[in-house]
Design a protein around this motif. Structure first.
Motif, mmCIF file in Angstrom:
data_model
loop_
_atom_site.group_PDB
_atom_site.id
_atom_site.type_symbol
_atom_site.label_atom_id
_atom_site.label_comp_id
_atom_site.label_asym_id
_atom_site.label_seq_id
_atom_site.Cartn_x
_atom_site.Cartn_y
_atom_site.Cartn_z
ATOM 1 N N THR A 23 0.954 -1.274 -0.030
ATOM 2 C CA THR A 23 0.007 -0.243 -0.083
ATOM 3 C C THR A 23 0.921 1.228 0.110
ATOM 4 O O THR A 23 0.339 2.263 -0.661
ATOM 5 C CB THR A 23 -1.128 0.157 1.210
ATOM 6 O OG1 THR A 23 -1.899 -1.350 1.161
ATOM 7 C CG2 THR A 23 -1.769 1.254 1.354
ATOM 8 N N LYS B 33 2.233 1.836 -3.386
ATOM 9 C CA LYS B 33 1.292 2.378 -4.386
ATOM 10 C C LYS B 33 0.935 3.881 -3.848
ATOM 11 O O LYS B 33 0.916 4.880 -4.967
ATOM 12 C CB LYS B 33 -0.054 1.810 -4.322
ATOM 13 C CG LYS B 33 -1.029 2.128 -5.061
ATOM 14 C CD LYS B 33 -2.397 1.296 -5.195
ATOM 15 C CE LYS B 33 -3.497 2.000 -5.709
ATOM 16 N NZ LYS B 33 -3.111 2.945 -7.119
ATOM 17 N N GLN B 34 1.008 4.354 -2.736
ATOM 18 C CA GLN B 34 0.701 5.796 -2.362
ATOM 19 C C GLN B 34 1.811 6.591 -2.712
ATOM 20 O O GLN B 34 1.840 7.698 -3.402
ATOM 21 C CB GLN B 34 0.759 5.668 -0.854
ATOM 22 C CG GLN B 34 -0.492 5.237 -0.424
ATOM 23 C CD GLN B 34 -0.535 5.361 1.426
ATOM 24 O OE1 GLN B 34 0.606 5.678 1.857
ATOM 25 N NE2 GLN B 34 -1.895 5.057 1.763
ATOM 26 N N ASP B 35 3.227 6.023 -2.968
ATOM 27 C CA ASP B 35 4.290 6.494 -3.473
ATOM 28 C C ASP B 35 4.082 7.071 -5.033
ATOM 29 O O ASP B 35 4.366 8.055 -5.360
ATOM 30 C CB ASP B 35 5.634 5.839 -3.421
ATOM 31 C CG ASP B 35 6.223 5.693 -2.124
ATOM 32 O OD1 ASP B 35 5.908 6.567 -1.252
ATOM 33 O OD2 ASP B 35 7.143 5.106 -2.029
ATOM 34 N N ASP C 263 1.168 7.219 -6.676
ATOM 35 C CA ASP C 263 -0.201 8.104 -6.573
ATOM 36 C C ASP C 263 0.423 9.465 -6.287
ATOM 37 O O ASP C 263 0.035 10.528 -7.011
ATOM 38 C CB ASP C 263 -0.949 7.895 -5.404
ATOM 39 C CG ASP C 263 -1.818 6.490 -5.962
ATOM 40 O OD1 ASP C 263 -1.699 5.899 -7.146
ATOM 41 O OD2 ASP C 263 -2.466 5.727 -5.043
ATOM 42 N N ASP C 264 1.132 9.880 -5.227
ATOM 43 C CA ASP C 264 1.808 11.093 -4.993
ATOM 44 C C ASP C 264 2.511 11.543 -5.905
ATOM 45 O O ASP C 264 2.407 12.978 -6.338
ATOM 46 C CB ASP C 264 2.584 10.951 -3.762
ATOM 47 C CG ASP C 264 1.652 10.569 -2.315
ATOM 48 O OD1 ASP C 264 0.681 10.575 -2.441
ATOM 49 O OD2 ASP C 264 2.533 10.144 -1.404
#
Length: 489
Positions: free
Chosen positions: A381, A384-386, A388-389
């Motif tokens: 997760t 994935k956030q990396d 998305d950012d």
């Protein structure tokens, strides 16, 4: 028939203009494979009789100028099921397995009137980065026969790079399309998870597997992805997102495009010559009007252990179905049910598959689940956030596809950890589910290397736009291997 200087569109034009018939094309393709593939070993088997029958039918029906793929040959990785054509996933445990249905992607290509030439070699159950774990044969890199073609879609990539076929399908669980595409100097696309149906792809790791496309050029790749994308009610993970025409807006214009270059993708471990080639590629993109920003993806360092825990755990679950009873290989001289299970799997699976089953079973076991699988899912997760950012403010992420060019056959196969690290730059896109492609970006010691482009979910068209612009500004995609297998030439 050699496809090194042909594209899907050039072949289509020749069929429409009656310079060729589909039967001529298929006969020439098969003749070339039978004459040349003894050195490469890209194909496990060809489907001569049915391919020629289909070609004759296409000729009889006539080529519709709108059906760009009609009558053209395609190769299918041997972990994608094909009705009536043996599909083994390069494993002894599926020796002589003949599926009773076509995978959705194969059916879609049949609907487009493409002609399946045969099934290509791979690492057993797609577990590997070099096509050395196949139970049947070793595939060589067309650029240098002493080098690996990458994996696990090494057979498909080698078949395209050698000019045996203009296009092929592969699967990508942690880089298995992009890494061999880079090693072979061709274009390989792993679409967004859910963009292409997985129904009929023999499962390795179900939350990571994705079927994708391998071709010599970007436009051909987009054409092929057009044909296989879309919602499939037989695959619950298939997405209903609209499928655009991926060939639209491939005009070389990327002015104003914002591209991120993570510093983690150019750190220690990436060969200096590879790093230099990617920095030069970034300069090319800048000259075309793109902005390149250095960014950070801080959780990249955890990608390899996270991937191998999740992928092996899912493999442990998926491979339970091979029990020696329902289909596939069954051991002889067994006396009990436990004998059937243990001996069939012991004799039918290779060492790498057994290694991953054991690693996955351990990670899922009581007492270790929280420490390993659950923790890996949490880190996934964060990875994935990396993405998305960074992609909130950028159109694409770029970097090398692999840390080095193709390595020697036998060089890493006995050291699984070193082999696993070969995927360090590609596996994050699978963990996050983002689309990612490898584009030819240069040569090191006569061997090709690739530039990886990662996009937002369902933004394959943005990757193709940038890839096409880069392709038009360079000539790497025009280089062809010396089929004598000596990179120095």
């Amino acid at each position: 028939m050699n496809y090194l200087n042909e594209s899907l569109t050039s072949l289509h034009d020749k069929l429409v203009n009656h310079e060729l018939t589909s039967k001529d094309l298929i006969q020439g393709t098969l003749a070339n494979i039978h004459a040349q593939d003894g050195d490469i070993k890209a194909f496990l088997r060809t489907d001569d009789e049915r391919a020629l029958e289909k070609a004759a039918q296409v000729d009889k029906d006539g080529i519709n100028p709108q059906d760009v793929l009609s009558g053209l040959p395609v190769a299918i990785k041997d972990n994608i099921v094909t009705k009536g054509l043996i599909t083994t996933a390069a494993s002894k445990i599926l020796d002589n397995f003949k599926p009773i249905y076509d995978a959705t992607v194969v059916q879609k290509l049949n609907d487009a009137k493409m002609i399946t030439i045969g099934k290509t070699n791979l690492d057993e159950f797609a577990m590997g980065s070099s096509t050395e774990t196949s139970a049947y044969q070793m595939t060589s890199n067309p650029w240098d026969h002493t080098k690996v073609p990458g994996g696990s879609s090494g057979g498909s990539a080698a078949a395209v790079a050698a000019g045996f076929v203009p296009a092929a399908l592969g699967t990508d669980t942690g880089g298995s399309i992009r890494q061999p595409a880079a090693f072979n100097g061709i274009v390989g696309m792993k679409p967004t998870y859910g963009r292409v149906s997985r129904w009929g792809a023999i499962a390795f790791a179900s939350s990571l597997d994705q079927i994708g496309t391998l071709t010599r050029g970007v436009y051909d790749n987009a054409l092929l992805l057009n044909a296989i994308s879309g919602l499939d009610t037989k695959d619950s993970t298939s997405s209903g997102n609209p499928v655009p025409d991926f060939t639209a807006n491939l005009n070389g214009d990327i002015k104003g495009m914002k591209i991120a270059m993570p510093k983690e993708y150019l750190q220690e471990g990436v060969q200096p010559e590879v790093k230099a080639a990617i920095l030069k590629a970034a300069d090319t993109l800048r000259s075309l009007g793109a902005t390149i920003d250095e960014v950070s993806l801080p959780h990249t360092q955890y990608a390899v252990p996270t991937y191998y825990i999740i992928a092996s755990s899912e493999a442990s679950s998926n491979l339970q179905r091979y029990d020696g009873i329902r289909y596939g290989y069954r051991a002889k001289d067994v006396k009990t049910l436990e004998d059937v299970y243990v001996k069939s799997r012991s004799e039918g699976f290779g060492d790498e598959v057994k290694r991953r089953i054991m690693l996955g079973t351990f990670s899922l076991s009581a007492g270790y689940y929280d420490a390993y699988f659950k923790k890996a899912a949490q880190v996934r997760t964060l990875i994935k956030q990396d993405f998305d950012d960074i992609l909130k403010d950028h159109d694409l992420i770029m970097g090398p596809t692999t840390p080095t060019p193709a390595f020697g056959i036998g060089e890493k196969v006995s050291d699984p950890v070193t082999m696993y690290m070969n995927d360090i730059l590609t596996i994050s896109a699978n963990l996050a589910g983002n689309p990612s492609a490898s584009i030819p970006a240069g040569f090191v010691d006569g061997l090709p290397i690739g530039m990886q482009l990662i996009g937002k979910p369902f933004a394959e068209n943005t990757i193709y736009r940038a890839g096409f612009a880069f392709e038009q500004a360079t000539d790497f995609h025009k280089q062809t291997p010396n089929m004598e297998g000596d990179a120095a030439k």
